[in-house]
Design a protein around this motif. Sequence first.
Motif, mmCIF file in Angstrom:
data_model
loop_
_atom_site.group_PDB
_atom_site.id
_atom_site.type_symbol
_atom_site.label_atom_id
_atom_site.label_comp_id
_atom_site.label_asym_id
_atom_site.label_seq_id
_atom_site.Cartn_x
_atom_site.Cartn_y
_atom_site.Cartn_z
ATOM 1 N N CYS A 104 -18.661 -54.092 -14.907
ATOM 2 C CA CYS A 104 -18.347 -52.959 -15.782
ATOM 3 C C CYS A 104 -19.556 -52.686 -16.678
ATOM 4 O O CYS A 104 -20.011 -53.564 -17.401
ATOM 5 C CB CYS A 104 -17.107 -53.233 -16.614
ATOM 6 N N CYS B 230 -14.453 -50.631 -15.588
ATOM 7 C CA CYS B 230 -13.212 -51.337 -15.278
ATOM 8 C C CYS B 230 -12.013 -50.493 -15.737
ATOM 9 O O CYS B 230 -12.174 -49.511 -16.471
ATOM 10 C CB CYS B 230 -13.206 -52.717 -15.938
ATOM 11 N N CYS C 273 -18.132 -52.790 -20.810
ATOM 12 C CA CYS C 273 -17.788 -54.038 -21.496
ATOM 13 C C CYS C 273 -18.511 -55.240 -20.882
ATOM 14 O O CYS C 273 -18.342 -56.358 -21.355
ATOM 15 C CB CYS C 273 -16.272 -54.263 -21.489
ATOM 16 N N CYS D 48 -11.687 -50.033 -19.536
ATOM 17 C CA CYS D 48 -12.663 -49.128 -20.135
ATOM 18 C C CYS D 48 -12.387 -47.679 -19.754
ATOM 19 O O CYS D 48 -12.645 -46.768 -20.535
ATOM 20 C CB CYS D 48 -14.077 -49.533 -19.741
HETATM 21 ZN ZN ZN Z 1 -14.993 -52.581 -18.910
#
Ligand code: ZN
Length: 158
Positions: free
Chosen positions: A98, A138, A101, A141
């Motif tokens: 990701c 992800c 994050c 997110c």
């Molecule tokens: Zn993420």
Amino acid sequence: MSEFAIKLAQFEERCRQAGFALTVQRRVVYEAMLQRDDHPTVDQVCETVQERLPEVSRATVYRTLEALVELGVIRRAHHAGTAVRFDSNIHHHHHLICTQCQRIVDFDDARLEGLPMPEPATTGFRVDDYSIHVSGLCADCQAAPSPSSGSEAAPAAP
Ligand SMILES: [Zn+2]
Ligand SMILES: [Zn+2]
């Protein structure tokens, strides 16, 4: 026996074979790696270790992780551009990364096992292993509102 116990027993066996002294610190660092499946940074491993051994320094955790990589029981997850991440899954696998994050999730798909590889005859290169990095956002997110200017987005809790 749980997967955790099996991996721990394999680790102990590997240490014995290699003549690697299994100190409490080393065991706790390895257990921290098994507890986390998020491909932690040194700092994240350190947090988990210090819950049990508060006196262990970050430098010791880092040295221990390096020693465990040498021993072949964990790997570095190669991930350009951010802090080095460690992976307790030493088997052939791929990663979903990701970009927001920085979470890294293991990923496997049998269709990726038939990829064309460099020809040893023409490249002189011998492939030992390969890992596909798929980057994106992800689910968490994607669901979260994108960070607005001025307010720093907090990283998702593990
Ligand atoms: Zn993420
Ligand atoms: Zn992994």
